[in-house]
Design an enzyme around this catalytic site. Structure first.
Site, mmCIF file in Angstrom:
data_model
loop_
_atom_site.group_PDB
_atom_site.id
_atom_site.type_symbol
_atom_site.label_atom_id
_atom_site.label_comp_id
_atom_site.label_asym_id
_atom_site.label_seq_id
_atom_site.Cartn_x
_atom_site.Cartn_y
_atom_site.Cartn_z
ATOM 1 N NE ARG A 12 -37.978 17.419 17.184
ATOM 2 C CZ ARG A 12 -38.429 18.448 17.907
ATOM 3 N NH1 ARG A 12 -37.603 19.122 18.685
ATOM 4 N NH2 ARG A 12 -39.700 18.797 17.864
ATOM 5 C CB ILE A 14 -37.411 13.068 26.967
ATOM 6 C CG1 ILE A 14 -36.844 14.216 27.813
ATOM 7 C CG2 ILE A 14 -37.776 11.877 27.837
ATOM 8 C CD1 ILE A 14 -37.843 14.821 28.798
ATOM 9 C CG ASN A 82 -41.650 11.310 24.832
ATOM 10 O OD1 ASN A 82 -41.166 11.763 25.863
ATOM 11 N ND2 ASN A 82 -41.311 11.777 23.631
ATOM 12 C CE1 TYR A 147 -46.099 20.076 28.593
ATOM 13 C CE2 TYR A 147 -45.610 20.653 30.872
ATOM 14 C CZ TYR A 147 -45.312 19.953 29.719
ATOM 15 O OH TYR A 147 -44.221 19.099 29.705
ATOM 16 C CE1 TYR A 179 -37.028 24.395 34.002
ATOM 17 C CE2 TYR A 179 -37.067 24.104 36.390
ATOM 18 C CZ TYR A 179 -37.420 24.825 35.255
ATOM 19 O OH TYR A 179 -38.140 25.971 35.385
ATOM 20 C CB ILE A 180 -35.047 16.603 31.133
ATOM 21 C CG1 ILE A 180 -35.955 15.920 32.173
ATOM 22 C CG2 ILE A 180 -34.126 15.593 30.439
ATOM 23 C CD1 ILE A 180 -35.259 15.235 33.325
HETATM 24 P P1 NDP Z 1 -39.283 17.677 22.135
HETATM 25 O O1 NDP Z 1 -39.990 18.932 21.787
HETATM 26 O O2 NDP Z 1 -37.794 17.639 22.126
HETATM 27 O O3 NDP Z 1 -39.802 16.484 21.164
HETATM 28 C C1 NDP Z 1 -41.175 16.273 21.055
HETATM 29 C C2 NDP Z 1 -41.423 15.049 20.198
HETATM 30 O O4 NDP Z 1 -42.858 14.865 20.124
HETATM 31 C C3 NDP Z 1 -40.926 15.192 18.772
HETATM 32 O O5 NDP Z 1 -40.517 13.924 18.274
HETATM 33 C C4 NDP Z 1 -42.179 15.669 18.033
HETATM 34 O O6 NDP Z 1 -42.175 15.365 16.648
HETATM 35 C C5 NDP Z 1 -43.240 14.873 18.759
HETATM 36 N N1 NDP Z 1 -44.583 15.451 18.633
HETATM 37 C C6 NDP Z 1 -45.010 16.686 19.004
HETATM 38 N N2 NDP Z 1 -46.298 16.856 18.665
HETATM 39 C C7 NDP Z 1 -46.707 15.707 18.076
HETATM 40 C C8 NDP Z 1 -47.905 15.263 17.466
HETATM 41 N N3 NDP Z 1 -49.008 16.030 17.426
HETATM 42 N N4 NDP Z 1 -47.938 14.022 16.919
HETATM 43 C C9 NDP Z 1 -46.850 13.222 16.938
HETATM 44 N N5 NDP Z 1 -45.675 13.576 17.517
HETATM 45 C C10 NDP Z 1 -45.610 14.802 18.058
HETATM 46 O O7 NDP Z 1 -39.860 17.217 23.560
HETATM 47 P P2 NDP Z 1 -39.133 16.894 24.943
HETATM 48 O O8 NDP Z 1 -38.156 15.801 24.759
HETATM 49 O O9 NDP Z 1 -38.711 18.160 25.587
HETATM 50 O O10 NDP Z 1 -40.379 16.343 25.802
HETATM 51 C C11 NDP Z 1 -40.816 14.995 25.706
HETATM 52 C C12 NDP Z 1 -41.938 14.768 26.712
HETATM 53 O O11 NDP Z 1 -41.439 15.029 28.030
HETATM 54 C C13 NDP Z 1 -43.134 15.706 26.520
HETATM 55 O O12 NDP Z 1 -44.324 15.019 26.816
HETATM 56 C C14 NDP Z 1 -42.863 16.803 27.537
HETATM 57 O O13 NDP Z 1 -44.065 17.432 27.901
HETATM 58 C C15 NDP Z 1 -42.242 16.011 28.658
HETATM 59 N N6 NDP Z 1 -41.396 16.778 29.572
HETATM 60 C C16 NDP Z 1 -40.263 17.411 29.122
HETATM 61 C C17 NDP Z 1 -39.429 18.083 30.009
HETATM 62 C C18 NDP Z 1 -38.146 18.733 29.575
HETATM 63 O O14 NDP Z 1 -37.408 19.236 30.434
HETATM 64 N N7 NDP Z 1 -37.804 18.723 28.307
HETATM 65 C C19 NDP Z 1 -39.775 18.156 31.437
HETATM 66 C C20 NDP Z 1 -40.981 17.464 31.790
HETATM 67 C C21 NDP Z 1 -41.737 16.802 30.878
HETATM 68 P P3 NDP Z 1 -41.412 16.367 15.600
HETATM 69 O O15 NDP Z 1 -39.937 16.133 15.821
HETATM 70 O O16 NDP Z 1 -41.880 15.920 14.267
HETATM 71 O O17 NDP Z 1 -41.828 17.765 15.962
#
Ligand code: NDP
Length: 241
Positions: A12, A14, A82, A147, A179-180
């Site tokens: 999902r 990024i 990630n 975080y 912000y993405i």
């Molecule tokens: P999402 O919430 O869209 O997706 C998170 C993903 O991580 C999902 O595939 C989820 O699985 C998986 N996940 C969460 N917890 C676990 C776990 N305990 N074990 C295995 N997999 C896990 O995240 P984003 O795309 O928003 O973010 C991705 C990364 O980028 C993160 O590290 C976030 O902190 C970082 N980030 C994001 C920003 C943004 O603007 N979105 C900005 C800066 C950093 P499932 O689908 O099963 O829940």
């Protein structure tokens, strides 16, 4: 030789863009996820990228998950840490569970997975470990002490690991997005986005998941062999360091 890449949380947001970017660049890719089976299966059938379910915060689950990935695709050459979660609240209201779950998923996971692949990478004299941090780990953020601590923690971890493995053909780097435009950020009401978020970003727009993916794909490549211990910011100029 086709290299193998594992992207945690690669189904999902990024992570999905990173999985697809690496596949398009010629890697055999595995994407892990936590529990959203529906999203993961839809991603798998759309992209042909195999998905693997386990909790990255659990060391033994990581051991079994990596064994399953390596059985299916071969040894992991590229690890993209990630997977991440948020449990936002100010510290004076934060529960121990909110602190621990964020540290476990965002920081312990980076130890778990890196520890489990590093010996193989050292034996094969090649590896790439790329961890997704955040702008909020660099500048701090109201309501995100848990975080920000985890996201800053991965920077010190990666610099140390980079030093330990530089002579072994292994690079270790961090990518820190701002912000993405993922689902979560796009769910913010348009007026809030325009009034509060976009004015903080000199480039004047949100980043795209594919822009993070292109940076990760470059760091994974042979061409990036002289980049190690770095933190690359992708934030439209919001925070310069
Ligand atoms: P999402 O919430 O869209 O997706 C998170 C993903 O991580 C999902 O595939 C989820 O699985 C998986 N996940 C969460 N917890 C676990 C776990 N305990 N074990 C295995 N997999 C896990 O995240 P984003 O795309 O928003 O973010 C991705 C990364 O980028 C993160 O590290 C976030 O902190 C970082 N980030 C994001 C920003 C943004 O603007 N979105 C900005 C800066 C950093 P499932 O689908 O099963 O829940």
């Amino acid at each position: 030789m086709t290299r193998v890449a594992l992207v945690t949380g690669g189904t999902r947001g990024i992570g999905a863009a990173i999985s697809v970017g690496l596949k398009e660049a010629g890697y055999k890719v595995a994407a892990s996820f936590a529990g959203n089976e529906e999203a993961a299966r839809a991603f798998e059938s759309k992209t042909g990228i195999p998905v693997f379910r386990w909790d990255v915060g659990d060391f033994e689950a990581c051991r079994q998950g990596i064994a399953a990935v390596e059985n299916a695709l071969g040894p992991v050459d590229v690890l993209v840490n990630n997977a991440g979660i948020t449990r936002d609240t100010t510290l004076h209201k934060m529960t121990a569970e909110q602190w621990q779950s964020v540290i476990r998923t965002n920081l312990d996971s980076v130890f778990n997975l890196s520890r489990l692949v590093i010996e193989g990478m050292r034996a094969r004299s090649f590896g790439r470990i790329i961890t997704i941090s955040s702008i909020n780990g660099q500048k701090g953020q109201f309501g995100q002490s848990n975080y920000a601590a985890a996201k800053a923690g991965v920077v010190g971890f990666s610099k140390s690991l980079a030093q330990e493995n530089a002579a072994k053909g292994i690079t270790v780097n961090v990518v820190a997005p701002g912000y993405i435009g993922t689902e979560m950020v796009r769910a913010v009401p348009e007026d809030v986005l325009k009034a509060k978020i976009l004015p903080q970003i000199p480039v004047g727009r949100l980043g795209e998941p594919e822009e993070v993916a292109r940076c990760v794909t470059f760091l994974a490549s042979e061409d990036a062999g002289f980049i190690t211990g770095s933190t690359i910011t992708i934030n439209g100029g919001q925070y310069m360091c």
